[in-house]
Design an enzyme around this catalytic site. Structure first.
Site, PDB file in Angstrom:
ATOM      1  N   GLY A 143       7.240  12.191   2.719  1.00 48.60           N
ATOM      2  CA  GLY A 143       6.067  11.872   1.904  1.00 48.60           C
ATOM      3  C   GLY A 143       4.800  11.771   2.714  1.00 48.60           C
ATOM      4  O   GLY A 143       4.716  12.219   3.856  1.00 48.60           O
ATOM      5  N   ILE A 144       3.832  11.123   2.113  1.00 45.18           N
ATOM      6  CA  ILE A 144       2.500  11.020   2.694  1.00 45.18           C
ATOM      7  C   ILE A 144       2.392   9.702   3.451  1.00 45.18           C
ATOM      8  O   ILE A 144       3.017   8.721   3.068  1.00 45.18           O
ATOM      9  CB  ILE A 144       1.451  11.143   1.559  1.00 45.18           C
ATOM     10  CG1 ILE A 144       0.065  11.413   2.105  1.00 45.18           C
ATOM     11  CG2 ILE A 144       1.453   9.947   0.618  1.00 45.18           C
ATOM     12  CD1 ILE A 144      -0.884  11.953   1.043  1.00 45.18           C
ATOM     13  N   GLY A 145       1.618   9.668   4.550  1.00 40.47           N
ATOM     14  CA  GLY A 145       1.395   8.403   5.258  1.00 40.47           C
ATOM     15  C   GLY A 145       1.872   8.452   6.702  1.00 40.47           C
ATOM     16  O   GLY A 145       2.476   9.432   7.152  1.00 40.47           O
ATOM     17  N   MET A 185       4.209   6.642   8.354  1.00 41.45           N
ATOM     18  CA  MET A 185       5.632   6.539   8.685  1.00 41.45           C
ATOM     19  C   MET A 185       6.353   7.904   8.593  1.00 41.45           C
ATOM     20  O   MET A 185       7.071   8.278   9.528  1.00 41.45           O
ATOM     21  CB  MET A 185       6.291   5.486   7.787  1.00 41.45           C
ATOM     22  CG  MET A 185       7.698   5.143   8.146  1.00 41.45           C
ATOM     23  SD  MET A 185       8.885   6.362   7.635  1.00 41.45           S
ATOM     24  CE  MET A 185       8.507   6.439   5.886  1.00 41.45           C
ATOM     25  N   GLU A 218       7.348  18.215  -1.842  1.00 40.64           N
ATOM     26  CA  GLU A 218       6.131  18.351  -2.640  1.00 40.64           C
ATOM     27  C   GLU A 218       4.960  18.698  -1.723  1.00 40.64           C
ATOM     28  O   GLU A 218       4.227  19.630  -1.948  1.00 40.64           O
ATOM     29  CB  GLU A 218       5.894  17.010  -3.318  1.00 40.64           C
ATOM     30  CG  GLU A 218       4.596  16.899  -4.019  1.00 40.64           C
ATOM     31  CD  GLU A 218       4.405  15.467  -4.482  1.00 40.64           C
ATOM     32  OE1 GLU A 218       5.281  14.964  -5.212  1.00 40.64           O
ATOM     33  OE2 GLU A 218       3.391  14.864  -4.128  1.00 40.64           O
ATOM     34  N   ILE A 246       4.153   0.030  -0.683  1.00 42.07           N
ATOM     35  CA  ILE A 246       3.209  -1.024  -0.285  1.00 42.07           C
ATOM     36  C   ILE A 246       3.856  -2.406  -0.321  1.00 42.07           C
ATOM     37  O   ILE A 246       3.648  -3.215   0.570  1.00 42.07           O
ATOM     38  CB  ILE A 246       1.968  -0.953  -1.198  1.00 42.07           C
ATOM     39  CG1 ILE A 246       1.167   0.303  -0.827  1.00 42.07           C
ATOM     40  CG2 ILE A 246       1.107  -2.209  -1.088  1.00 42.07           C
ATOM     41  CD1 ILE A 246       0.014   0.616  -1.719  1.00 42.07           C
ATOM     42  N   GLY A 264       4.819  12.070  -6.377  1.00 40.32           N
ATOM     43  CA  GLY A 264       6.188  12.565  -6.547  1.00 40.32           C
ATOM     44  C   GLY A 264       7.242  11.538  -6.220  1.00 40.32           C
ATOM     45  O   GLY A 264       8.422  11.864  -6.154  1.00 40.32           O
ATOM     46  N   LYS A 308      -7.970  -9.166   7.039  1.00 37.74           N
ATOM     47  CA  LYS A 308      -9.171  -9.103   7.901  1.00 37.74           C
ATOM     48  C   LYS A 308      -9.465 -10.440   8.566  1.00 37.74           C
ATOM     49  O   LYS A 308     -10.109 -10.512   9.605  1.00 37.74           O
ATOM     50  CB  LYS A 308     -10.376  -8.653   7.059  1.00 37.74           C
ATOM     51  CG  LYS A 308     -10.330  -7.169   6.772  1.00 37.74           C
ATOM     52  CD  LYS A 308     -11.514  -6.713   5.944  1.00 37.74           C
ATOM     53  CE  LYS A 308     -11.281  -5.275   5.480  1.00 37.74           C
ATOM     54  NZ  LYS A 308     -11.671  -5.008   4.127  1.00 37.74           N
TER      55      LYS A 308
HETATM   56  C1  LIG Z   1       5.072  14.606  -0.104  1.00 32.65           C
HETATM   57  C2  LIG Z   1       5.719  14.176  -1.170  1.00 32.65           C
HETATM   58  O1  LIG Z   1       6.631  14.739  -1.585  1.00 32.65           O
HETATM   59  S1  LIG Z   1       4.899  12.793  -1.644  1.00 32.65           S
HETATM   60  C3  LIG Z   1       5.945  11.984  -2.744  1.00 32.65           C
HETATM   61  C4  LIG Z   1       5.835  10.593  -2.580  1.00 32.65           C
HETATM   62  N1  LIG Z   1       4.603   9.973  -3.004  1.00 32.65           N
HETATM   63  C5  LIG Z   1       4.462   8.687  -2.801  1.00 32.65           C
HETATM   64  O2  LIG Z   1       5.344   8.075  -2.227  1.00 32.65           O
HETATM   65  C6  LIG Z   1       3.178   8.089  -3.314  1.00 32.65           C
HETATM   66  C7  LIG Z   1       3.042   6.627  -2.972  1.00 32.65           C
HETATM   67  N2  LIG Z   1       2.964   6.393  -1.531  1.00 32.65           N
HETATM   68  C8  LIG Z   1       1.787   6.508  -0.829  1.00 32.65           C
HETATM   69  O3  LIG Z   1       0.777   6.920  -1.350  1.00 32.65           O
HETATM   70  C9  LIG Z   1       1.768   6.135   0.642  1.00 32.65           C
HETATM   71  O4  LIG Z   1       3.055   6.301   1.189  1.00 32.65           O
HETATM   72  C10 LIG Z   1       1.302   4.656   0.891  1.00 32.65           C
HETATM   73  C11 LIG Z   1      -0.078   4.440   0.305  1.00 32.65           C
HETATM   74  C12 LIG Z   1       2.286   3.685   0.286  1.00 32.65           C
HETATM   75  C13 LIG Z   1       1.284   4.428   2.414  1.00 32.65           C
HETATM   76  O5  LIG Z   1       0.478   5.413   3.009  1.00 32.65           O
HETATM   77  P1  LIG Z   1      -0.239   5.141   4.439  1.00 32.65           P
HETATM   78  O6  LIG Z   1      -1.166   6.271   4.699  1.00 32.65           O
HETATM   79  O7  LIG Z   1       0.811   4.896   5.459  1.00 32.65           O
HETATM   80  O8  LIG Z   1      -1.013   3.821   4.086  1.00 32.65           O
HETATM   81  P2  LIG Z   1      -1.976   2.908   4.920  1.00 32.65           P
HETATM   82  O9  LIG Z   1      -1.198   1.885   5.667  1.00 32.65           O
HETATM   83  O10 LIG Z   1      -2.932   3.752   5.691  1.00 32.65           O
HETATM   84  O11 LIG Z   1      -2.736   2.156   3.730  1.00 32.65           O
HETATM   85  C14 LIG Z   1      -3.452   2.872   2.757  1.00 32.65           C
HETATM   86  C15 LIG Z   1      -4.370   1.875   2.082  1.00 32.65           C
HETATM   87  O12 LIG Z   1      -3.608   0.885   1.412  1.00 32.65           O
HETATM   88  C16 LIG Z   1      -3.983  -0.423   1.834  1.00 32.65           C
HETATM   89  N3  LIG Z   1      -2.758  -1.233   1.880  1.00 32.65           N
HETATM   90  C17 LIG Z   1      -1.560  -0.849   2.364  1.00 32.65           C
HETATM   91  N4  LIG Z   1      -0.669  -1.863   2.221  1.00 32.65           N
HETATM   92  C18 LIG Z   1      -1.328  -2.883   1.642  1.00 32.65           C
HETATM   93  C19 LIG Z   1      -0.931  -4.199   1.212  1.00 32.65           C
HETATM   94  N5  LIG Z   1       0.319  -4.652   1.362  1.00 32.65           N
HETATM   95  N6  LIG Z   1      -1.873  -4.969   0.652  1.00 32.65           N
HETATM   96  C20 LIG Z   1      -3.141  -4.540   0.499  1.00 32.65           C
HETATM   97  N7  LIG Z   1      -3.556  -3.297   0.855  1.00 32.65           N
HETATM   98  C21 LIG Z   1      -2.653  -2.488   1.424  1.00 32.65           C
HETATM   99  C22 LIG Z   1      -4.589  -0.198   3.219  1.00 32.65           C
HETATM  100  O13 LIG Z   1      -5.490  -1.233   3.558  1.00 32.65           O
HETATM  101  C23 LIG Z   1      -5.294   1.151   3.025  1.00 32.65           C
HETATM  102  O14 LIG Z   1      -6.500   0.988   2.309  1.00 32.65           O
HETATM  103  P3  LIG Z   1      -7.929   1.488   2.920  1.00 32.65           P
HETATM  104  O15 LIG Z   1      -7.686   2.789   3.611  1.00 32.65           O
HETATM  105  O16 LIG Z   1      -8.788   1.656   1.724  1.00 32.65           O
HETATM  106  O17 LIG Z   1      -8.326   0.400   3.830  1.00 32.65           O
HETATM  107  C1  LIG Z   2      -0.153  14.465  -1.669  1.00 29.20           C
HETATM  108  C2  LIG Z   2       0.973  13.514  -1.958  1.00 29.20           C
HETATM  109  C3  LIG Z   2       1.053  13.195  -3.360  1.00 29.20           C
HETATM  110  C4  LIG Z   2       2.179  12.230  -3.595  1.00 29.20           C
HETATM  111  O1  LIG Z   2       2.163  11.150  -3.030  1.00 29.20           O
HETATM  112  O2  LIG Z   2       3.076  12.545  -4.338  1.00 29.20           O
END
Ligand SMILES: CC(=O)SCCNC(=O)CCNC(=O)[C@H](O)C(C)(C)COP(=O)(O)OP(=O)(O)OC[C@H]1O[C@@H](n2cnc3c(N)ncnc32)[C@H](O)[C@@H]1OP(=O)(O)O
Ligand SMILES: CCCC(=O)O
EC number: 2.8.3.-
Length: 445
Positions: free
Chosen positions: A218-220, A222, A243, A318, A341, A368
């Site tokens: 996925g995205i992010g 990790m 995806e 999250i 996805g 913060k």
């Molecule tokens: C490719 C595929 O097939 S994708 C299919 C899967 N799609 C998904 O899983 C969608 C949902 N998941 C996601 O979007 C991502 O995995 C996330 C958002 C959960 C993690 O992504 P990362 O890029 O590692 O997140 P990151 O740690 O940089 O945090 C993103 C934002 O969330 C905020 N955040 C993260 N965790 C928390 C928390 N526990 N409380 C408050 N804010 C939080 C961060 O502050 C950051 O915000 P900012 O950039 O505006 O300051």
């Molecule tokens: C680009 C990734 C979209 C998603 O999280 O499914």
């Protein structure tokens, strides 16, 4: 048909093309890397002569001209199917809105008439001799979007690679209203580079991986860290069905880890639906016979994923509560990303023989002011959006370990999740679990 004559007839400036937009219209920019940068700028210039224009997009990578030009949102309303860091700045300011969706269903929102489109504006690759324009990096919901749009404007950009698809992968010049030539830079990755914590979490998942499996990352940060770990490992003959195609996969291809040789479906081919990453990644895909795009309704379909034996899905989240509900897209009511996805792949991985889905998160975060908070919560109370319900909760991962939730009772879940919580919070979580009647006297302390 002389496709070159047709091309000349339809070729115009961005300013002329956006005259197709009328008051009250829904204008669709499609998603991610098909963002029509030149057309967005030209549409922004019409701020004072248009009224009530709704723009739809997803995963914006740079400031949006229609919003920058219209700071009070008098003319343009921006709507997002999935949010990036840039999109969060607009949503936080009350200047943009989320449109909740499941990616496997997103195309059907168009074809069933739920998501109207008067004008579609998308970036594509230059025309071939037959008069076709490759969708390039964004296959996604392009077939459905273009099938319902009343008008279609193509932004033709030579930087967009030609990407071959399983079936629908291009649009023909006969279906298009206007063509605008552009040399704007394509969107590149806003994805976060992995940090130490991401690497510790990735290391917890690593023992579950094996030769020949098909991988969705996925995205992010990790998933990117896991890509790094696999690239440096002895694992071999991996498959790609994802995806999102990202630089993590490019690293795996370059390390010779992905061959797709053992895939049970589409052997020899890596499959994706949208691509976001570096220019090097985009060049890698240009005219590739090994990596193909496909519509989201196919890639994310449970029916497709279940045909992939040994399918492993790894995504970020999250927060998780002690019942196993997972929030991956919001922090309280603050929209962070979207369901995207995630639920599709959690569902699909479970349906696949030997399939597994992992949802990963850091056990805590420091705000913060320097105060540490647990990401494993007794229960959600702040309006957090549930992305994966507890009935579908898969393997949950933190830097402290892996909790397997399917088939587990409430007290077993509480115990498994507290065991991977940050040690500073475990005692409080046990007390909360006791109050919530999901702690058994014989549970470990
Ligand atoms: C490719 C595929 O097939 S994708 C299919 C899967 N799609 C998904 O899983 C969608 C949902 N998941 C996601 O979007 C991502 O995995 C996330 C958002 C959960 C993690 O992504 P990362 O890029 O590692 O997140 P990151 O740690 O940089 O945090 C993103 C934002 O969330 C905020 N955040 C993260 N965790 C928390 C928390 N526990 N409380 C408050 N804010 C939080 C961060 O502050 C950051 O915000 P900012 O950039 O505006 O300051
Ligand atoms: C680009 C990734 C979209 C998603 O999280 O499914």
């Amino acid at each position: 048909m002389d496709v070159y004559a047709e091309y000349e007839k339809k070729r115009c400036t961005a300013q002329a093309a956006v005259q197709l937009v009328k008051d009250g219209d829904w204008v669709d920019y499609s998603q991610c890397t098909s963002y029509p940068t030149a057309l967005d700028k030209a549409l922004a210039e019409r701020r004072d002569d248009l009224h009530d224009i709704k723009v739809r997009n997803a995963i914006t990578c740079h400031p949006v001209a229609v919003l920058e030009k219209d700071p009070e949102n008098k003319t343009f309303t921006y709507n997002l199917l999935h949010c990036s860091a840039q999109d969060r700045t607009y949503i936080d300011a009350g200047r943009a809105y989320h449109e909740p969706m499941l990616f496997r269903q997103c195309g059907s929102y168009y074809t069933r008439g739920y998501a109207p489109v008067q004008v579609a504006m998308i970036t594509v690759a230059p025309m071939d001799r037959q008069g076709n324009f490759s969708f390039g990096l964004t296959n996604c919901c392009q077939p459905e979007l273009l099938s319902v749009a009343e008008h279609i404007i193509l932004e033709v950009n030579p930087a967009m690679p030609v990407v071959y698809g399983l079936e629908e992968d291009h649009i023909h010049i006969s279906e298009v209203d206007c063509i605008v030539e552009s040399r704007e830079p394509l969107n590149t990755s806003p994805s976060r580079a992995p940090g130490d914590l991401d690497r510790q979490i990735a290391a917890q998942i690593f023992p579950y991986l094996h030769d020949g499996m098909t991988l969705q990352l996925g995205i992010g940060g990790m998933p990117n860290a896991l890509g790094e770990l696999i690239a440096a490992s002895d694992l071999k003959d991996l498959g790609m069905h994802t995806e999102l195609m990202s630089d993590g996969y490019l690293a795996l291809y370059k390390a010779g880890k992905i061959t797709n040789r053992k895939k049970k479906l589409l052997r020899g081919k890596g499959i994706f639906s949208i691509c976001l990453g570096s220019t090097e990644l985009y060049q890698f895909l240009d005219h590739s016979q090994e990596v193909l795009s496909a519509p989201m309704r196919y890639v994310n379909s449970v029916e497709t994923i279940r045909q992939l034996d040994d399918f492993i899905s790894i995504n970020g989240c999250i927060a998780v509560d002690l019942y196993g509900q997972v929030s991956s897209e919001s922090a309280g009511t603050r929209q962070i990303s979207g369901t995207g996805g995630q639920l599709d792949f959690v569902t699909g991985a479970y349906a696949a023989p030997h399939g597994k889905a992992f949802l990963a998160l850091p056990s805590s975060r420091v705000d913060k002011k320097g105060v540490r908070h647990s990401n494993i919560l007794p229960l959600f109370t702040q309006g957090d959006i549930i992305t994966t319900p507890r009935t579908q909760a898969p393997y949950i991962v933190t830097e402290y370990g892996v909790a397997c939730l399917p088939g587990r009772t409430t007290w077993q879940r509480a115990e498994a999740l507290i065991a991977i919580a940050h040690p500073d919070f475990r005692e409080d979580l046990i007390q909360a679990a006791e109050k919530q009647h999901i702690w058994r006297r014989s549970n470990k302390r």
